[in-house]
Design an enzyme around this catalytic site. Structure first.
Site, PDB file in Angstrom:
ATOM      1  CG  HIS A  93      -5.836   1.563   5.296  1.00  0.00           C
ATOM      2  ND1 HIS A  93      -5.373   2.522   6.168  1.00  0.00           N
ATOM      3  CD2 HIS A  93      -4.806   0.705   5.101  1.00  0.00           C
ATOM      4  CE1 HIS A  93      -4.112   2.247   6.478  1.00  0.00           C
ATOM      5  NE2 HIS A  93      -3.745   1.152   5.834  1.00  0.00           N
ATOM      6  CE  LYS A 102      -0.018   3.243   4.740  1.00  0.00           C
ATOM      7  NZ  LYS A 102      -0.043   3.362   6.179  1.00  0.00           N
ATOM      8  CB  SER A 140       5.374  -1.925  11.870  1.00  0.00           C
ATOM      9  OG  SER A 140       4.938  -0.600  12.110  1.00  0.00           O
ATOM     10  N   GLY A 148       2.460   2.092  10.734  1.00  0.00           N
ATOM     11  CA  GLY A 148       3.365   3.225  10.572  1.00  0.00           C
ATOM     12  C   GLY A 148       4.064   3.650  11.857  1.00  0.00           C
ATOM     13  CG  ASN A 202      -1.746   1.200   1.380  1.00  0.00           C
ATOM     14  OD1 ASN A 202      -1.816   2.023   0.478  1.00  0.00           O
ATOM     15  ND2 ASN A 202      -2.401   1.340   2.527  1.00  0.00           N
ATOM     16  CD  GLU A 232      -2.946   5.217   6.852  1.00  0.00           C
ATOM     17  OE1 GLU A 232      -2.972   5.262   5.607  1.00  0.00           O
ATOM     18  OE2 GLU A 232      -2.000   4.726   7.498  1.00  0.00           O
ATOM     19  CD  GLU A 273      -3.465  -2.877   7.352  1.00  0.00           C
ATOM     20  OE1 GLU A 273      -2.402  -3.168   6.828  1.00  0.00           O
ATOM     21  OE2 GLU A 273      -4.039  -1.785   7.186  1.00  0.00           O
ATOM     22  N   GLY A 292       2.811  -1.242   4.330  1.00  0.00           N
ATOM     23  CA  GLY A 292       2.800   0.183   4.011  1.00  0.00           C
ATOM     24  C   GLY A 292       4.218   0.670   3.737  1.00  0.00           C
TER      25      GLY A 292
HETATM   26  C1  PEP Z   1      -0.801  -0.096   6.093  1.00  0.00           C
HETATM   27  O1  PEP Z   1      -0.994   1.082   5.951  1.00  0.00           O
HETATM   28  O2  PEP Z   1      -1.616  -0.889   5.597  1.00  0.00           O
HETATM   29  C2  PEP Z   1       0.362  -0.514   6.872  1.00  0.00           C
HETATM   30  C3  PEP Z   1       0.372  -1.720   7.356  1.00  0.00           C
HETATM   31  O3  PEP Z   1       1.377   0.379   7.045  1.00  0.00           O
HETATM   32  P1  PEP Z   1       2.833   0.099   7.678  1.00  0.00           P
HETATM   33  O4  PEP Z   1       3.343  -1.168   7.076  1.00  0.00           O
HETATM   34  O5  PEP Z   1       3.649   1.291   7.315  1.00  0.00           O
HETATM   35  O6  PEP Z   1       2.633  -0.039   9.157  1.00  0.00           O
END
Ligand code: PEP
Length: 255
Positions: free
Chosen positions: A99, A11, A217, A177, A9, A101, A171, A238
């Site tokens: 998601h 973003k 992460s 993040g 992703n 966000e 998630e 991400g």
């Molecule tokens: C995501 O946004 O789906 C995500 C898992 O981000 P990150 O890997 O940066 O934590």
């Protein structure tokens, strides 16, 4: 057997040239013999990334391109939105829904996610439906209640036949993040609970075949352990999907 899927992703990151370069590097070297791979660039670069990938390899289920969002109406006066038909028209195969966000910053409720899921399942796109709890909810012991509500909310009214086309992503919001990854045991526990919910809501065949990705992460050095858990069928990545070498190492970590 559930085939692993590793999705990146991107973003709201990268320029068009950077998107092209990243897509090139991944399309050239991604080994899809053990896992499906999906790249989800910003909507404005979907066509660039798709054409770039297509110039290197076959694009479809095993190496797919996904959108980060879509609207639930077919067409009309919805300024700024894009439809499933537009994504299909380009040749996009996947779309991320719900998601955290979008839930947090665009105020998407379970009802909105449900409307979008119904629309996506009426199209040829494969949805990746995200659920996850906040740190506060986890510390209050409400993880299962929250992800259960999000799961039931998203799949309300969705038939078994259509639900069997969906992919789920767990998630935890506190791990996105932040550099804080759920331990493999923490993630496995929730994945197992989600699979049980899918069995209860539908049946054991659907629960057994449902792919549940972990996101939060995921990095090159923690991917193998997460992906080795019995109910973790891939990763939604991400930050670590923005660098080809790191993302390729995550793909290589798939069982
Ligand atoms: C995501 O946004 O789906 C995500 C898992 O981000 P990150 O890997 O940066 O934590």
């Amino acid at each position: 057997m559930r085939r692993p899927l590793i999705a990146g992703n991107w973003k709201m990151n990268l320029t068009r040239e950077q998107s092209r370069n990243l897509a090139t590097a991944i399309a050239m070297d991604a080994n899809t013999s053990r896992a499906d791979v999906v790249l989800c660039p910003p909507a404005i670069y979907l066509e660039t990334v798709l054409e770039t990938a297509r110039s290197i390899r076959t694009v479809g289920n095993e190496f797919g391109i996904g959108a980060q969002n879509v609207y639930d109406k077919p067409n009309g006066a919805f300024t700024g939105e894009i439809s499933t038909a537009m994504l299909e028209d380009l040749g996009i195969g996947y779309v991320i829904l719900g998601h955290s966000e979008r839930r947090q910053f665009m105020h998407e409720s379970d009802d909105v996610v449900n409307a979008k899921l119904n629309t996506v399942l009426a199209s040829s796109l494969t949805p990746i439906v995200c659920v996850g709890e906040t740190l506060e909810e986890r510390e209050a012991g409400r993880t299962l209640e929250v992800v259960g509500r999000q799961f039931e909310g998203a799949f309300a009214g969705v038939s078994e036949g259509l639900a069997s086309r969906a992919i789920l992503a767990y998630e935890p919001v506190w791990a996105i993040g932040t550099g804080k990854t759920a331990t493999p045991e923490q993630a496995q526990e929730v994945h197992h609970d989600l699979r049980k919910l899918a069995v209860l809501r539908y049946n054991s065949a659907l629960g057994d075949s449902l792919r549940i990705l972990y996101g939060g992460s995921v990095k090159a050095d923690n991917a193998a352990e997460l992906l080795s858990q019995a109910d973790i069928d891939g990763a939604l990545v991400g930050g670590a999907s923005l660098q080809a070498d790191t993302f390729l190492r995550i793909i290589a970590a798939a069982r």
